[in-house]
Write an enzyme that holds these catalytic residues in place. Structure first.
Site, PDB file in Angstrom:
ATOM      1  N   ASN A   1     -14.745   8.155  22.327  1.00 39.24           N
ATOM      2  CA  ASN A   1     -13.713   8.145  23.445  1.00 39.24           C
ATOM      3  C   ASN A   1     -13.367   9.251  23.211  1.00 39.24           C
ATOM      4  OD1 ASN A   1     -11.501   8.824  25.171  1.00 39.24           O
ATOM      5  ND2 ASN A   1     -10.295   7.502  24.099  1.00 39.24           N
TER       6      ASN A   1
ATOM      7  N   LYS B   1     -11.757  11.781  24.963  1.00 32.92           N
ATOM      8  CA  LYS B   1     -10.032  12.287  25.080  1.00 32.92           C
ATOM      9  C   LYS B   1      -9.987  13.646  25.459  1.00 32.92           C
ATOM     10  CE  LYS B   1      -8.437   8.550  21.478  1.00 32.92           C
ATOM     11  NZ  LYS B   1      -7.543   8.537  20.941  1.00 32.92           N
TER      12      LYS B   1
ATOM     13  N   HIS C   1      -6.338   2.653  28.268  1.00 38.51           N
ATOM     14  CA  HIS C   1      -5.798   3.238  27.105  1.00 38.51           C
ATOM     15  C   HIS C   1      -4.466   3.493  26.823  1.00 38.51           C
ATOM     16  CE1 HIS C   1      -6.349   5.817  23.647  1.00 38.51           C
ATOM     17  NE2 HIS C   1      -7.814   5.461  23.641  1.00 38.51           N
TER      18      HIS C   1
ATOM     19  N   GLU D   1      -2.836   5.820  25.683  1.00 36.83           N
ATOM     20  CA  GLU D   1      -2.156   7.172  25.443  1.00 36.83           C
ATOM     21  C   GLU D   1      -1.857   7.299  26.751  1.00 36.83           C
ATOM     22  OE1 GLU D   1      -5.514   8.832  24.185  1.00 36.83           O
ATOM     23  OE2 GLU D   1      -4.510   8.215  21.883  1.00 36.83           O
TER      24      GLU D   1
ATOM     25  N   GLU E   1      -7.243  -1.965  20.197  1.00 35.67           N
ATOM     26  CA  GLU E   1      -6.612  -1.049  19.457  1.00 35.67           C
ATOM     27  C   GLU E   1      -5.090  -0.923  19.022  1.00 35.67           C
ATOM     28  OE1 GLU E   1      -9.493   2.247  20.537  1.00 35.67           O
ATOM     29  OE2 GLU E   1      -7.914   2.946  21.903  1.00 35.67           O
TER      30      GLU E   1
ATOM     31  N   GLY F   1      -5.247   7.320  15.839  1.00 41.96           N
ATOM     32  CA  GLY F   1      -5.310   8.731  15.143  1.00 41.96           C
ATOM     33  C   GLY F   1      -4.608   8.793  13.631  1.00 41.96           C
TER      34      GLY F   1
ATOM     35  N   SER G   1      -9.188   4.423  13.725  1.00 36.59           N
ATOM     36  CA  SER G   1      -8.965   4.921  13.091  1.00 36.59           C
ATOM     37  C   SER G   1     -10.406   4.636  12.148  1.00 36.59           C
ATOM     38  CB  SER G   1      -8.144   4.777  11.385  1.00 36.59           C
ATOM     39  OG  SER G   1      -7.364   5.623  11.754  1.00 36.59           O
TER      40      SER G   1
HETATM   41  P1  13P Z   1      -9.127   7.636  16.101  1.00 35.47           P
HETATM   42  O1  13P Z   1     -10.363   6.867  16.400  1.00 35.47           O
HETATM   43  O2  13P Z   1      -8.873   8.695  16.470  1.00 35.47           O
HETATM   44  O3  13P Z   1      -8.451   7.006  15.543  1.00 35.47           O
HETATM   45  O4  13P Z   1      -9.203   7.386  18.123  1.00 35.47           O
HETATM   46  C1  13P Z   1      -9.610   5.045  18.392  1.00 35.47           C
HETATM   47  C2  13P Z   1      -9.044   5.934  19.961  1.00 35.47           C
HETATM   48  O5  13P Z   1      -7.792   5.588  20.417  1.00 35.47           O
HETATM   49  C3  13P Z   1     -10.189   5.585  20.568  1.00 35.47           C
HETATM   50  O6  13P Z   1      -9.662   4.916  22.301  1.00 35.47           O
END
Ligand code: 13P
Length: 263
Positions: free
Chosen positions: A28, A30, A111, A113, A183, A189, A225
């Site tokens: 992803n 983003k 997601h 976010e 997740e 992150g 992560s």
């Molecule tokens: P990270 O791998 O950067 O932690 O992000 C995970 C994520 O949100 C994938 O959709």
């Protein structure tokens, strides 16, 4: 330098070996990558061969400009979000026919976010799930709890609620088009993934909830992560059917090494 055999040996001792399975390895991106950066990424990914399914969710601009290149690399691709209506006065939104025209066969839904920054609700996610599956997209619905909910032990109730609401009125025949990505928000992150024990327990729990509620389960990805140091260990855990990777999917060499490790 990471030694694959040493990791495999250690992993087998902890969780047993479940890597005789086909994984979904999804990146992803983003709000990262211009078209030229995406092109460079794909050039560097050249000749990556894997028995696993490789997916990338880039920004819409990259999606539109590079769909042919994704196809050439045998990488499935799709949007990070879409609207459940086909068309209309929804400024800033994108519809399923628009993305399907690009050859997308996967899409992310819900997601954390989007839930956090854009107030996306379980009801909207459910509408997207219905619209996505009906149009033939394979959708990956993201669920996960925050740190307070994990620490208070509320996480089980939170995940169950998300599953029930996000999959409301999804019928048996629609299930093959759906995957879930667990997740944990606290692991996204942060550089600190959930531990193997947490992933094992949570994935088993999610599959149990699905079985109880719908009589069947779906493919269940882990995200938060994931990197080249922990991918093999996490991918080996029972009930982990793949990864949804953020940061580590942005560098072709790192993403490639993750793919190689679990292939
Ligand atoms: P990270 O791998 O950067 O932690 O992000 C995970 C994520 O949100 C994938 O959709």
């Amino acid at each position: 330098m990471i030694n694959r055999n040493d990791i495999l040996k250690a992993v087998k001792e902890i969780v047993g070996n479940h890597l005789d399975k086909k994984l979904i390895i999804a990146g992803n991106w983003k709000m990262n990558m211009t078209i030229s950066e995406g092109k460079k990424f794909l050039t560097e990914m050249e000749e990556t061969v894997s028995a696993n399914t490789i997916l990338i969710f880039p920004p819409y601009t990259v999606l539109a400009a590079l769909s042919t290149d994704f196809n050439k690399q045998n990488i499935h691709y799709g949007p990070q979000n879409f609207h459940y209506k086909k068309e209309g006065a929804y400024t800033g939104e994108i519809s399923i026919p628009m993305i399907k025209e690009l050859g997308c066969d996967y899409a992310l839904v819900g997601h954390s976010e989007r839930r956090t920054y854009y107030n996306e609700t379980d009801e909207e996610i459910n509408k997207k799930a219905h619209a996505g599956v009906k149009s033939g997209l394979n959708i990956i619905i993201c669920i996960g709890e925050n740190l307070t909910q994990r620490q208070s032990g509320e996480w089980k109730a939170i995940l169950k609620e998300q599953i029930k609401k996000d999959l409301a009125e999804i019928t048996w025949d629609m299930f093959s088009g759906i995957s879930i990505a667990y997740e944990p928000i606290w692991a996204i992150g942060t550089g600190v993934s959930a531990s193997s024990e947490e992933v094992k327990e949570t994935h088993a729990y999610i599959k149990e909830v699905l079985k109880d509620a719908f009589g069947r389960t779906v493919r269940l990805l882990y995200g938060g992560s994931v990197n080249e140091k922990n991918a093999l260990e996490i991918g080996s855990i029972e009930n982990v059917d793949g990864f949804l990777i953020g940061g580590a999917s942005l560098k072709p060499d790192v993403f490639k090494r993750i793919i190689d490790q679990v292939s």
